[in-house]
Design a protein around this motif. Sequence first.
Motif, PDB file in Angstrom:
ATOM      1  N   PRO A 143       0.807  -1.342  -0.318  1.00  0.00           N
ATOM      2  CA  PRO A 143      -0.137   0.175  -0.160  1.00  0.00           C
ATOM      3  C   PRO A 143       0.902   1.461   0.065  1.00  0.00           C
ATOM      4  O   PRO A 143       0.781   2.115  -0.922  1.00  0.00           O
ATOM      5  N   VAL A 144       1.561   1.422   1.295  1.00  0.00           N
ATOM      6  CA  VAL A 144       2.185   2.370   0.623  1.00  0.00           C
ATOM      7  C   VAL A 144       3.842   3.204   0.074  1.00  0.00           C
ATOM      8  O   VAL A 144       3.457   4.207  -1.066  1.00  0.00           O
ATOM      9  N   PHE A 145       4.387   1.745  -0.472  1.00  0.00           N
ATOM     10  CA  PHE A 145       4.973   1.820  -1.657  1.00  0.00           C
ATOM     11  C   PHE A 145       4.262   1.818  -3.043  1.00  0.00           C
ATOM     12  O   PHE A 145       4.962   2.453  -4.342  1.00  0.00           O
ATOM     13  N   GLY A 146       3.285   1.502  -3.066  1.00  0.00           N
ATOM     14  CA  GLY A 146       2.482   1.038  -4.312  1.00  0.00           C
ATOM     15  C   GLY A 146       2.001   2.869  -4.260  1.00  0.00           C
ATOM     16  O   GLY A 146       2.290   3.632  -5.542  1.00  0.00           O
ATOM     17  N   PHE A 147       1.427   2.927  -3.782  1.00  0.00           N
ATOM     18  CA  PHE A 147       1.451   5.110  -3.388  1.00  0.00           C
ATOM     19  C   PHE A 147       2.004   5.512  -3.599  1.00  0.00           C
ATOM     20  O   PHE A 147       1.616   6.206  -4.565  1.00  0.00           O
ATOM     21  N   LEU A 148       3.341   5.388  -3.202  1.00  0.00           N
ATOM     22  CA  LEU A 148       4.344   6.418  -3.800  1.00  0.00           C
ATOM     23  C   LEU A 148       4.771   6.007  -5.384  1.00  0.00           C
ATOM     24  O   LEU A 148       5.322   7.512  -5.493  1.00  0.00           O
ATOM     25  N   THR A 149       5.160   4.796  -5.890  1.00  0.00           N
ATOM     26  CA  THR A 149       5.413   4.521  -6.758  1.00  0.00           C
ATOM     27  C   THR A 149       4.040   5.227  -8.058  1.00  0.00           C
ATOM     28  O   THR A 149       4.373   5.750  -8.597  1.00  0.00           O
ATOM     29  N   GLU A 150       2.781   5.255  -7.871  1.00  0.00           N
ATOM     30  CA  GLU A 150       2.125   5.635  -8.224  1.00  0.00           C
ATOM     31  C   GLU A 150       2.249   7.464  -8.257  1.00  0.00           C
ATOM     32  O   GLU A 150       1.512   7.843  -9.615  1.00  0.00           O
ATOM     33  N   ILE A 151       2.258   7.717  -7.110  1.00  0.00           N
ATOM     34  CA  ILE A 151       2.139   9.691  -7.776  1.00  0.00           C
ATOM     35  C   ILE A 151       3.566  10.229  -8.443  1.00  0.00           C
ATOM     36  O   ILE A 151       3.325  11.183  -8.523  1.00  0.00           O
ATOM     37  N   SER A 152       4.157   9.483  -8.278  1.00  0.00           N
ATOM     38  CA  SER A 152       5.300   9.694  -9.162  1.00  0.00           C
ATOM     39  C   SER A 152       5.470   9.286 -10.346  1.00  0.00           C
ATOM     40  O   SER A 152       6.856   9.963 -11.132  1.00  0.00           O
TER      41      SER A 152
END
Length: 288
Positions: free
Chosen positions: A235-244
């Motif tokens: 969840p966390v790194f999925g979100f971080l990689t997605e928004i960038s």
Amino acid sequence: MKSSINKLRTAKEKIYAPIMLIVGVLLWIAAVKYVAAKWSAPKEGAILKVYVAYAVLALLFVFFSGLAYRARAFGNMVLLGPSQFPALHAMVVEGARDIGLETTPTTFLYNSQGRFNAFARRVLGGRYVFLTSALVEAASDEQVRFVIGHELGHHAAGHLNPWLNFVKLPAKLVPFLGSAYSRSREYTCDNVGAYLAKDFHASRSALQLLGCGCGRLNASMNCEAFMAQEQQVPPVFGFLTEISSSHPRLTRRVAAIRAGVEGAGQRETCAARTLPVDDFEPRFHNAP
């Protein structure tokens, strides 16, 4: 046919596009006011003059790079036409006509040495589409139509308009805004690709091919299992990689096409199915 493009444009792009435009205009106004105020200042003015000189050089570089790129394309790639891969060329012509483009983009096929890709460009005012050999070789005709439709969608939706992109350019300085806008455009172009492919199974499998990279295996790939992988993304790194990222995850893009079908009140499995073109337009209006 512009109305069709608007129906295929995702709700998020309809939000992000005006935000990018407004923020870009405001930042340009602020920049012009700052330059005007500091232009005559001894220290700041000298620095600004250097930056302006760099900007002029950058514009000249873009212009001459466009000339060089066009020279490389015509000199080394294969230009599609009535007498050069006519079936592939016909897909481009028909797709451009169906989504209301006034002129058919100049389309090239080039040796990608195994790399799967396709992209659209505006070069010195001209519209271009580039297809890699590996993608065309591995994909079926319906999948190729999806890919061509996706790239034509960038042209039809105005994503490559140089003047609008110039106005929006400063908005990319806002953290994550430019990436979010770019992802929404990719969803829109997936909608256009599916609209032109007229086959939801081919549309999904064309996206899966980018992840699979193997035409022989992709034909038997389980798209339900592929979409289910999204639940295993941290969840966390999925979100971080997605928004960038400028592109959504493939699992999400495949699921978005499914959501377009179910949004029309129809349950679609991964089995191949070809539908009449009249069924397509409303399905993608609320794609994520």
